[in-house]
Design an enzyme around this catalytic site. Sequence first.
Site, mmCIF file in Angstrom:
data_model
loop_
_atom_site.group_PDB
_atom_site.id
_atom_site.type_symbol
_atom_site.label_atom_id
_atom_site.label_comp_id
_atom_site.label_asym_id
_atom_site.label_seq_id
_atom_site.Cartn_x
_atom_site.Cartn_y
_atom_site.Cartn_z
ATOM 1 N N MET A 10 0.838 -1.217 0.000
ATOM 2 C CA MET A 10 0.000 0.000 0.000
ATOM 3 C C MET A 10 0.869 1.262 0.000
ATOM 4 O O MET A 10 0.875 1.996 0.967
ATOM 5 C CB MET A 10 -0.950 -0.028 1.207
ATOM 6 N N GLN A 52 -11.063 3.212 -0.411
ATOM 7 C CA GLN A 52 -10.809 4.574 0.056
ATOM 8 C C GLN A 52 -11.645 5.584 -0.717
ATOM 9 O O GLN A 52 -12.307 6.444 -0.126
ATOM 10 C CB GLN A 52 -9.317 4.917 -0.101
ATOM 11 N N THR A 83 1.562 1.555 5.970
ATOM 12 C CA THR A 83 0.897 2.690 5.354
ATOM 13 C C THR A 83 0.383 3.581 6.475
ATOM 14 O O THR A 83 0.024 3.078 7.547
ATOM 15 C CB THR A 83 -0.286 2.245 4.470
ATOM 16 N N ASN A 84 0.358 4.884 6.224
ATOM 17 C CA ASN A 84 -0.222 5.802 7.208
ATOM 18 C C ASN A 84 -1.745 5.796 7.136
ATOM 19 O O ASN A 84 -2.433 5.642 8.137
ATOM 20 C CB ASN A 84 0.287 7.228 6.969
ATOM 21 N N THR A 85 -2.268 5.944 5.919
ATOM 22 C CA THR A 85 -3.707 6.139 5.737
ATOM 23 C C THR A 85 -4.544 5.020 6.341
ATOM 24 O O THR A 85 -5.559 5.262 7.004
ATOM 25 C CB THR A 85 -4.049 6.279 4.242
ATOM 26 N N CYS A 196 2.977 10.013 4.519
ATOM 27 C CA CYS A 196 2.566 8.978 3.568
ATOM 28 C C CYS A 196 3.837 8.199 3.263
ATOM 29 O O CYS A 196 4.895 8.799 3.057
ATOM 30 C CB CYS A 196 1.979 9.589 2.301
ATOM 31 N N THR A 197 3.739 6.891 3.236
ATOM 32 C CA THR A 197 4.958 6.087 3.137
ATOM 33 C C THR A 197 5.673 6.227 1.793
ATOM 34 O O THR A 197 6.804 5.755 1.651
ATOM 35 C CB THR A 197 4.654 4.600 3.411
ATOM 36 N N GLU A 198 5.027 6.887 0.811
ATOM 37 C CA GLU A 198 5.683 7.113 -0.482
ATOM 38 C C GLU A 198 6.418 8.443 -0.578
ATOM 39 O O GLU A 198 7.256 8.608 -1.469
ATOM 40 C CB GLU A 198 4.658 7.049 -1.626
#
Length: 229
Positions: A10, A52, A83-85, A196-198
Site C-alpha cells: 500500500m 478509500q 501505510t499511514n492512511t 505517507c509512506t511514499e
Amino acid sequence: MKTIGLIGGMSWESTVTYYQIINQTIKRTLGGLHSAKCLLYSVDFFEIEECQSKGDWAKSAEILSDAAQRLEKAGADFIVICTNTMHKVANTIQSAVSIPILHIAEVTARQLKANDISKVALLGTKYTMEQDFYRSKLTQNGITVVVPDENDRELINSVIYNELCLGVIQEASRQKFLSIMNGLADQGAQGAILGCTEIGLLVGQKDTDVPLFDTTLIHAESAALYSIA
C-alpha cells in the site's frame, strides 16, 4: 528475536523500503550476518484504493483484518501496517488479532518529542491530513499539527496516487512539495512529517533545511528495534 508481520502493498513501492530499513537496522544493531525475522502479506492496492475512494472503510478493514489474521496464524509476534492512511482502521484490525499492532503515528509522536518538536506540519493523503484518526495521536502527545491549505492538499494527494504509488518521480512535484513545506515552516512548523509512506521516495533531508520526519523510516526502524527488545 520476534517475528514481524508486515501488511504491505500500500503501495509496494514503499513496502520495499520497509524491508530494506528493517534489515539494515537489525544488521547495524546486532552485526554480522543478522537479519530480521519477518512475514509479509502484500495486498492488492487497487482493492484498497477503491475502498478509500468510495469511503468504504469497513470493507478495507475486513481485507486488512484478514491479512493480519493470516500473519498471526503464520507465526507473527506483532503487526506493522505499512501505510499511514490505513491506520484509520487500525482499531478494527487490532480487534481481529491477539498480537499487538505497532502504530505508525504513535512511534512518530515519540520521535517528535525526542527532538523537542511541539508544532509540526503534516503531509500525506487527504485522508491523513484532513481526518482525525492520525492527527489525534499527535495532539494527544501535546504536538500541534498544521496542514496545507485545500489546494495544496489536493495537489499532494494527486502526486501520491498518480505518481509516487506508480513509481513516478518528477522534479516539478519535488519542488512543489518543498515549497509547501517551506510555507508551513514560515507559519511556525518546526518540522514536517512525511505522513505517507511514499513521500520519502520524492523528498529527503538533503533537499531542505526543514527537519523531516519520514514515517516509513521511523516505523520500519521502530519495528526492527521492537523485534529485538
